[in-house]
Design a protein around this motif. Structure first.
Motif, short mmCIF file in Angstrom:
data_model
loop_
_atom_site.label_atom_id
_atom_site.label_comp_id
_atom_site.label_asym_id
_atom_site.label_seq_id
_atom_site.Cartn_x
_atom_site.Cartn_y
_atom_site.Cartn_z
N SER A 1 0.84 -1.19 0.00
CA SER A 1 0.00 0.00 0.00
C SER A 1 0.87 1.24 0.00
O SER A 1 2.05 1.19 -0.36
CB SER A 1 -0.92 -0.02 1.23
OG SER A 1 -1.84 1.05 1.19
N ALA A 26 -1.75 5.23 4.41
CA ALA A 26 -2.49 4.21 5.17
C ALA A 26 -1.78 3.84 6.45
O ALA A 26 -2.42 3.71 7.51
CB ALA A 26 -2.70 2.98 4.29
N GLY A 78 -8.29 0.13 -3.14
CA GLY A 78 -7.20 -0.59 -2.49
C GLY A 78 -7.47 -0.86 -1.03
O GLY A 78 -6.54 -0.78 -0.20
N ASN A 92 -5.35 -3.83 0.94
CA ASN A 92 -3.95 -3.51 1.22
C ASN A 92 -3.83 -2.31 2.16
O ASN A 92 -2.93 -2.26 3.00
CB ASN A 92 -3.21 -3.24 -0.08
CG ASN A 92 -2.99 -4.49 -0.90
OD1 ASN A 92 -3.15 -5.60 -0.40
ND2 ASN A 92 -2.63 -4.33 -2.16
N SER A 93 -4.73 -1.35 2.02
CA SER A 93 -4.70 -0.18 2.91
C SER A 93 -4.96 -0.58 4.35
O SER A 93 -4.34 -0.06 5.29
CB SER A 93 -5.73 0.86 2.46
OG SER A 93 -5.36 1.42 1.21
#
Length: 517
Positions: free
Chosen positions: A166, A170, A199, A202-203
């Motif tokens: 990411s 984040a 996303g 993944n974040s």
């Protein structure tokens, strides 16, 4: 709510975020506003852009106020547009030196500020373009953060984001949640990311990494380990010819020099070919044998160690062929895509700024032809107008890539080029001076080897560095046989590295009457 969170009725929570372009500072600020508004708070964000990405980060400023305080006041709040020194509750920095800027701006105060920063570095232009090692000491920023903030947390949030696939915004969001600096639950933070819709998985992983790092952070931020481990000597290589060179390093050289010799061998082979690496080791073997005759063991083989580094640097010089090679490598395209976060299905075109000078163009030619053009006033008049302006080239296009790729393929002819002859002559003159000095003054010979660090880059950078380097070699010849010669040459070299123009070096040479006529 964390014990560290202190709300003052009628006073908003004030947050300053410092981030460079591409680091998601705006996204982080928008997440904070979205989270607060969904919790029925008043929220406002503004931004004050820096002059440029590395001369000043953008400051995103957020103020948050509970709805209950607004109701009690009986009117809409008037929130500030930018942070005031000494009046910020939470400061977040996406890069360590920007944390230093936050303290310089007095945004951080020991009475109230929770200070979160990533420990990774994005080097400033001044750091990268300095003649010597211009990289600032990051631990000075950490030490200052310990003193300036109520609570200071510092860890590599970029690495935590990369681990999750990411971006740093984040992991910064997670660090804010884990710090307990804001009166919102972890679920409030995570739902904000989910509402973003891009996303998310993944974040959330990066968020969790940042949360855990901040939640378990020590009371005192730890200093960074700045030591750089030396490369190990491999036991084997894929090619038998390289195996023989590795055997030579282990058998023919002192152990203290072997790691640097491995690094130098890799560089010279990568620059040219295995035969070039063999030539590099032959040069070092001859120097090491000479040092052995003049007290090398008692000096911990300092000349061999220094030469292992700088002979490789001198042999693997920056020419047009080398630049074209580096710009067309697959790993470079992959690195650029990773740095800017290219998503699947997206296209990226990298625009290169190229400005080869006439000397560099002629340097790629066969030596007789290159010399003839440089010595011909008529040919210079014809060619020089084409070298006055830089050219922009997209290496992601077929034409741009093939042009540079063809140039990189010329390395098979490099040994016959004018530039290689010039570099070889310079290398031989330097090593001859080292050999001549070593029997007289071992320490001075080592300092002469170290002078080679002045020669780097290409175009104007190479010209400036080479000019100072030649002045140092001339000074070394004058100093040979004199007391404290090595110390004096070291001082001159430090002066040469202190500024790009070489004004300090010229002043010292003039003072000591060592300047060339």
């Amino acid at each position: 709510m964390s014990e560290r969170t202190q709300l003052h009725p009628g006073t908003p929570i004030k947050i300053a975020i410092l981030a460079m372009g591409g680091q998601g500072g705006g996204v982080l600020a928008d997440w904070l506003v979205d989270m607060a508004e969904h919790a029925h708070w008043w929220a406002q964000t503004t931004s004050v852009p820096g002059v440029a990405q590395r001369t000043g980060a953008t400051i995103y400023y957020v103020e948050l106020l509970p709805e209950s305080d607004v109701a009690a006041a009986g009117r809409q709040p008037a929130l500030a547009l930018m942070p005031t020194p000494g009046d910020v509750d939470l400061v977040v920095s996406a890069e360590l030196m920007e944390a230093g800027r936050a303290m310089q701006r007095e945004l951080v105060s020991p009475e109230r500020t929770v200070f979160i920063t990533s420990s990774h570095r994005s080097y400033a232009v001044g750091e990268k373009s300095a003649p010597g090692n211009g990289i600032s000491d990051p631990n000075k920023v950490i030490e200052a953060g310990r003193e300036c903030a109520k609570r200071f947390m510092c860890f590599d949030l970029q690495a935590l984001a990369d681990k999750a696939g990411s971006v740093i915004s984040a992991s910064l969001f997670g660090a804010i949640a884990g710090s307990g600096a804001l009166p919102f639950t972890r679920e409030d933070f995570e739902e904000t990311i989910r509402r973003g819709g891009l996303g998310v998985e993944n974040s959330l992983k990066a968020f969790a990494n940042g949360f855990e790092a901040a939640h378990n952070a020590p009371e005192q931020a730890e200093l960074l380990d700045l030591t750089r481990p030396m490369p190990e000597v491999p036991t084997s290589a894929k090619h038998a010819s390289i195996n023989k060179l590795l055997d030579s390093i282990r058998q023919d050289f002192p152990e203290v020099a072997q790691p640097m010799l491995v690094a130098g061998l890799r560089r010279t082979i990568d620059f040219q070919d295995v035969a070039y690496g063999r030539q590099y080791l032959a040069t070092l073997k001859e120097l090491n044998q000479l040092e052995a005759q003049h007290g090398g063991a008692d000096k911990q083989w300092s000349l061999t160690v220094a030469a292992a580094r700088y002979v490789a640097v001198a042999m693997a010089y920056d020419d047009v062929i080398r630049v074209a090679d580096l710009k067309t490598r697959g790993e470079r395209f992959a690195r650029v895509q990773k740095e800017i976060g290219v998503k699947e299905g997206q296209l990226i075109y990298t625009t290169e700024y190229m400005h080869p000078q006439l000397d560099e163009v002629c340097g790629t030619m066969p030596a007789p032809l290159g010399k003839w053009i440089l010595n011909s006033a008529g040919m210079r008049r014809v060619i020089e107008p084409f070298c006055r302006k830089g050219r922009f080239m997209q290496t992601g296009t077929l034409s741009g890539f093939l042009l540079l790729y063809s140039l990189s393929g010329m390395r098979r002819f490099r040994r016959s080029t004018l530039r290689h002859q010039i570099e070889r002559k310079s290398l031989d003159a330097w090593l001859d001076l080292v050999r001549k000095t070593l029997p007289i003054d071992h320490d001075l010979a080592v300092e002469i080897v170290e002078c080679r660090r002045l020669v780097k880059g290409y175009s104007d950078t190479h010209v400036r560095g080479s000019s100072k380097y030649l002045k140092l070699l001339d000074a070394a010849q004058h100093l040979s046989g004199k007391p404290e010669a090595a110390q004096k040459l070291r001082q001159l070299r430090d002066a040469a590295l202190a500024d790009a123009e070489g004004k300090q070096l010229d002043a010292m040479l003039q003072q000591d009457r060592l300047a060339l006529a």
